[in-house]
Design a protein around this motif. Structure first.
Motif, PDB file in Angstrom:
ATOM      1  N   ARG A 169       0.839  -1.181   0.000  1.00  0.00           N
ATOM      2  CA  ARG A 169       0.000   0.000   0.000  1.00  0.00           C
ATOM      3  C   ARG A 169       0.880   1.240   0.000  1.00  0.00           C
ATOM      4  NH1 ARG A 169      -4.259  -0.140   4.665  1.00  0.00           N
ATOM      5  NH2 ARG A 169      -4.920  -1.991   3.562  1.00  0.00           N
ATOM      6  N   LYS A 170       0.457   2.304  -0.689  1.00  0.00           N
ATOM      7  CA  LYS A 170       1.225   3.543  -0.733  1.00  0.00           C
ATOM      8  C   LYS A 170       1.220   4.210   0.639  1.00  0.00           C
ATOM      9  CE  LYS A 170       0.709   4.821  -5.554  1.00  0.00           C
ATOM     10  NZ  LYS A 170       0.262   5.848  -6.479  1.00  0.00           N
ATOM     11  N   ILE A 171       2.285   4.924   0.916  1.00  0.00           N
ATOM     12  CA  ILE A 171       2.402   5.652   2.173  1.00  0.00           C
ATOM     13  C   ILE A 171       1.555   6.916   2.080  1.00  0.00           C
ATOM     14  CG2 ILE A 171       3.989   6.963   3.641  1.00  0.00           C
ATOM     15  CD1 ILE A 171       6.167   5.025   2.820  1.00  0.00           C
ATOM     16  N   ASN A 172       0.704   7.127   3.082  1.00  0.00           N
ATOM     17  CA  ASN A 172      -0.090   8.342   3.158  1.00  0.00           C
ATOM     18  C   ASN A 172       0.796   9.427   3.752  1.00  0.00           C
ATOM     19  OD1 ASN A 172      -1.835  10.427   3.868  1.00  0.00           O
ATOM     20  ND2 ASN A 172      -3.536   9.014   4.252  1.00  0.00           N
ATOM     21  N   LYS A 173       1.146  10.411   2.936  1.00  0.00           N
ATOM     22  CA  LYS A 173       2.084  11.440   3.370  1.00  0.00           C
ATOM     23  C   LYS A 173       1.533  12.252   4.545  1.00  0.00           C
ATOM     24  CE  LYS A 173       4.845  11.747  -0.710  1.00  0.00           C
ATOM     25  NZ  LYS A 173       5.759  10.701  -0.431  1.00  0.00           N
ATOM     26  N   LYS A 174       0.221  12.473   4.565  1.00  0.00           N
ATOM     27  CA  LYS A 174      -0.387  13.210   5.668  1.00  0.00           C
ATOM     28  C   LYS A 174      -0.228  12.422   6.975  1.00  0.00           C
ATOM     29  CE  LYS A 174      -4.529  15.306   5.321  1.00  0.00           C
ATOM     30  NZ  LYS A 174      -5.995  15.446   5.369  1.00  0.00           N
ATOM     31  N   CYS A 175      -0.465  11.109   6.928  1.00  0.00           N
ATOM     32  CA  CYS A 175      -0.317  10.276   8.126  1.00  0.00           C
ATOM     33  C   CYS A 175       1.147  10.184   8.564  1.00  0.00           C
ATOM     34  CB  CYS A 175      -0.876   8.877   7.883  1.00  0.00           C
ATOM     35  SG  CYS A 175      -2.669   8.844   7.730  1.00  0.00           S
ATOM     36  N   LEU A 176       2.057  10.121   7.609  1.00  0.00           N
ATOM     37  CA  LEU A 176       3.477  10.062   7.922  1.00  0.00           C
ATOM     38  C   LEU A 176       3.901  11.338   8.650  1.00  0.00           C
ATOM     39  CD1 LEU A 176       6.134   8.499   7.621  1.00  0.00           C
ATOM     40  CD2 LEU A 176       6.480   9.673   5.462  1.00  0.00           C
ATOM     41  N   HIS A 177       3.448  12.497   8.171  1.00  0.00           N
ATOM     42  CA  HIS A 177       3.753  13.771   8.814  1.00  0.00           C
ATOM     43  C   HIS A 177       3.113  13.824  10.193  1.00  0.00           C
ATOM     44  CE1 HIS A 177       2.976  18.015   9.833  1.00  0.00           C
ATOM     45  NE2 HIS A 177       4.221  18.164   9.413  1.00  0.00           N
ATOM     46  N   CYS A 178       1.884  13.373  10.302  1.00  0.00           N
ATOM     47  CA  CYS A 178       1.144  13.393  11.567  1.00  0.00           C
ATOM     48  C   CYS A 178       1.831  12.512  12.612  1.00  0.00           C
ATOM     49  CB  CYS A 178      -0.291  12.913  11.322  1.00  0.00           C
ATOM     50  SG  CYS A 178      -1.307  12.875  12.791  1.00  0.00           S
TER      51      CYS A 178
END
Length: 163
Positions: A3-12
């Motif tokens: 699955r692709k990394i959710n950039k918003k979740c990674l930042h959060c």
């Protein structure tokens, strides 16, 4: 396929929980869901380590077993010098400890050495080794550590960072 990394979740995941819930909660963009986000944030924070463990398990074929070997740990003495890293810096304090593996057997309390000559320091350390030889049959220091004077453990020390 992964699955692709959710950039918003990674930042959060890099934010503390209060900031994350404020930015992404009801007053923010509204994507915060406490049932999902706590687990997801943990996943994103620990993904590098978890992926490394998974790769290692795959490399071993998933069937790794632990083998323990008992080792006789020698009794050793370590001396700690509290001084700055400069070559011309004076010795602030000295202490010693006796270890067997990861168990501390004895501590020679730290003493301030301000104003001591190198000969006085040597004499003191020789007396410490005589005492350690009587108690543990130790005739030399296995390791010498150097710490900054602000880490001095003596309670009345004016340089200790905890005072």
């Amino acid at each position: 396929m992964a699955r692709k990394i959710n950039k918003k979740c990674l930042h959060c995941a890099g934010l503390d929980i209060e900031s994350a819930s404020e930015i992404h909660g009801e007053l923010g963009d509204g994507c915060w869901n406490p049932k999902i986000c706590r687990r997801r944030r943990s996943h994103y924070r620990n993904r590098v380590e978890n992926n490394a463990k998974r790769r290692q398990a795959r490399k071993l074929g998933g069937t790794s077993r632990k083998i323990s070997v008992t080792v006789e740990q020698p009794i050793v003495a370590m001396v700690t010098f509290y001084k700055q890293e400069r070559k011309d810096a004076l010795l602030h304090a000295v202490s010693a400890a006796v270890w067997q593996g990861d168990t501390q057997l004895a501590v020679i309390e730290p003493v301030h050495c301000l104003g001591w000559t190198p000969r006085q320091v040597r004499t003191y350390l020789e007396r410490v080794l005589v005492k350690l030889n009587e108690e543990y049959r130790i005739d030399n220091f296995a390791q010498m550590l150097t710490k900054h004077p602000t880490e001095c453990p003596i309670e009345a020390c004016p340089l200790a960072s905890s005072n």
